[in-house]
Design an enzyme around this catalytic site. Structure first.
Site, PDB file in Angstrom:
ATOM      1  CG  LEU B  21      -2.291  -1.663   1.266  1.00  0.00           C
ATOM      2  CD1 LEU B  21      -2.967  -1.553   2.472  1.00  0.00           C
ATOM      3  CD2 LEU B  21      -3.114  -1.034  -0.266  1.00  0.00           C
ATOM      4  CG  ASP B  70      -9.702  -7.852  15.211  1.00  0.00           C
ATOM      5  OD1 ASP B  70      -9.276  -8.545  15.244  1.00  0.00           O
ATOM      6  OD2 ASP B  70      -9.952  -7.017  15.580  1.00  0.00           O
ATOM      7  CD  GLU B 137     -10.977  -5.373  10.971  1.00  0.00           C
ATOM      8  OE1 GLU B 137     -12.159  -5.176  11.499  1.00  0.00           O
ATOM      9  OE2 GLU B 137     -10.221  -4.279  11.906  1.00  0.00           O
ATOM     10  CG  ASN B 146      -6.238   7.474  12.426  1.00  0.00           C
ATOM     11  OD1 ASN B 146      -6.587   6.509  13.387  1.00  0.00           O
ATOM     12  ND2 ASN B 146      -5.507   8.042  12.199  1.00  0.00           N
ATOM     13  CD  GLU B 152     -15.241   4.661  20.508  1.00  0.00           C
ATOM     14  OE1 GLU B 152     -14.182   3.706  19.845  1.00  0.00           O
ATOM     15  OE2 GLU B 152     -16.436   4.761  20.631  1.00  0.00           O
TER      16      GLU B 152
END
Lengths: 202, 202, 202, 202
Positions: B21, B70, B137, B146, B152
């Site tokens: 990526l 994940d 994931e 983000n 959070e």
């Protein structure tokens, strides 16, 4: 020509192969086993070298990608001569690349004294313009072979392939010393491998 | 259990996806185009979190690999909301992985205010024991999403899922501010993208 | 004990020295000159090894930092024996560290055949608790010396310092072969260095 | 001009500062404390930008090093506005650099909406030609400030400093949204910091 863009898929291949082969090494370590891979280096051929080689071989610029097999180059360096063939097997069994050609310059060294195992592979790489199949060269050698080869390479370059005889002779003596070191190391390889199983160094 | 060895294929997947990526991003830059990918982070889930989650969901340890999606996690962070869908398309069109599931928490945000695009993929990875298919994931979000999500997440962790109401409200206000920032940025996105074509540096 | 926190300044020293010495190498390359540094590796001693060594030497845990000189270790590997002394001079002339001790195991090799140049340094490092002076060991060797040393190290570890005589003899023969390779390379060093000035690539 | 060689000390400074500041972050994590540093980026100013700026300011090429303060640039990005001042204190208390100038564009933002804290430092760096004192700029900002600034920077570049009024207005609205996000986050900062002490994420 935007060489950076042209060579981008080759940089990508080189990065992916590096991560893949280094990952193999890490896996052996996690299991406290001797890794046949000591270290991995990789490079994209510099533009100046690409153009020089293309000119020398009479390859037009738009046929470079089909005709130069070493634009993407990866080098795997091993501790012992035997490890080289383990790495060859590991690469042969992968599903993410295809082997096009193999040359064993260890069983049959070059006249200069050069020893290494070469594999030419086809590697499918995803780019921002879709999938592309790229040629890459993988060279596999021991530390001693590598040490000798990088020196010979720079001398060869300086003398444009015509190394003077006296230097050639000294280089051959160094090749013999490197070969001798590989031989001596081979004699303790099972001991060392066994020790590495015990002692898993970082 | 030798967790390092068990998780080795997951580390490998995470490293390979990161290189793949990040390479996409570099390719856009070489062509002086706006990259839909701003940055990429990745991690293997820590062993303590794996065990906690397995226990909570009643998954026996030998079924973890099939049931936790994940363990290998990759996060792609984008500048604009639109970029997220460009990245989704890029991932869908790859030949080196298979998409198992997609969840669009942007079109339909979670009640907490959480927004992100999730993809579960199957990724074939070569290991020293042969090829293995691994679940991973991929989370795709803007910088603002983000920013909010990492805060959070730590609060959620601290309060074990039961964040007190007053903090929840303040968190929702922050989510609204993040959403507002994304909206304002969207209004200048074509200008910025065009500018990035002109100006390109890191 | 929170070993990660205790060892943090040592990790920091190791990272800083690595960046500093690798930077030296890069500077030689930018000027197309032979670099006396071939590569640099570094590590913080694993906790298990620290505790083992402390116990063996009878050092209480709270005196480890003053008494173990190699918790932070950096290794500089050179192409030629001469390069080692160039690196030693480079380190001596730096203003960001103080040399505490030097041991030349090349001029005077160990009985086992071990050859290397060792420097113990004091390195001031900034931490989140202020400045701290940390001891570190720098080992400088040729590729051939390094090759031999890593093998000897794992054997030594396996046999807990008592390598059987037959293996010891084979190890000495390998040490001689490594020494011979260094000697042969020395004879072509001025040629190679000169060639590297002409030819410079990664 | 061999720009690579001229800029080598600047690359070196940038690499060293990056390792030093990232190390700070790691130390906070090892102690499970909230890190005032979220991430660090750094760059050497591209040659084209150096020449452009020198020409615009009428600086002769041989006086660039004394007159351009941002050839070496480091950016520290923080989660909360308060963290910025913690980082400022951390840098002030270091012994391996000297602060030359500070500009607080947060207390007093630029008319464009730009907010950041700037420090110009003198950093002594060891090179292969001995020690050299190099100027560097450190920019410290929140994630929201950073997000806004990188967009404004590319627009500014495109319009050569003369951003059209309508875009300027939209940019200011985005700046307000970024500011609002920072404010909302500030209101939960003590909660989040406390949570990070509990949950030490990777």
């Amino acid at each position: 020509m935007n060489w950076e863009a042209i060579l981008a898929p080759y940089s990508q291949v080189v990065e992916e192969l590096k991560v893949k082969l280094k990952g193999m090494r890490a896996q052996y370590e996690y299991e406290s086993r001797h890794s046949p891979i000591e270290f991995v280096t990789a490079r994209v051929k510099p533009v100046s070298s690409i153009m020089e080689k293309a000119e020398k071989k009479g390859i037009p610029l738009d046929e470079i990608e089909q005709n130069l097999q070493d634009i993407a180059g990866v080098r795997v360096v091993c501790q012992f001569v035997d490890d080289i063939y383990t790495v060859v097997e590991m690469i042969r069994s992968r599903n993410d690349l295809t082997i096009v050609e193999e040359k064993d310059y260890i069983a049959r060294e070059k006249r200069s004294g050069y020893r290494s195992y070469h594999m030419i592979i086809e590697y499918p790489v995803e780019t921002i313009r879709g999938m592309k199949i790229v040629l890459a060269e993988v060279q596999i050698r021991t530390l001693a072979m590598n040490f000798w080869a990088i020196n010979e390479h720079s001398l060869n370059y300086k003398y444009e392939g015509a190394i003077p005889d006296d230097i050639k002779i000294r280089l051959q003596r160094a090749a013999e010393a490197a070969f001798k070191l590989d031989e001596e190391m081979s004699k303790i390889k099972s001991e060392v491998r066994e020790a590495q199983r015990v002692f898993h160094r970082k």
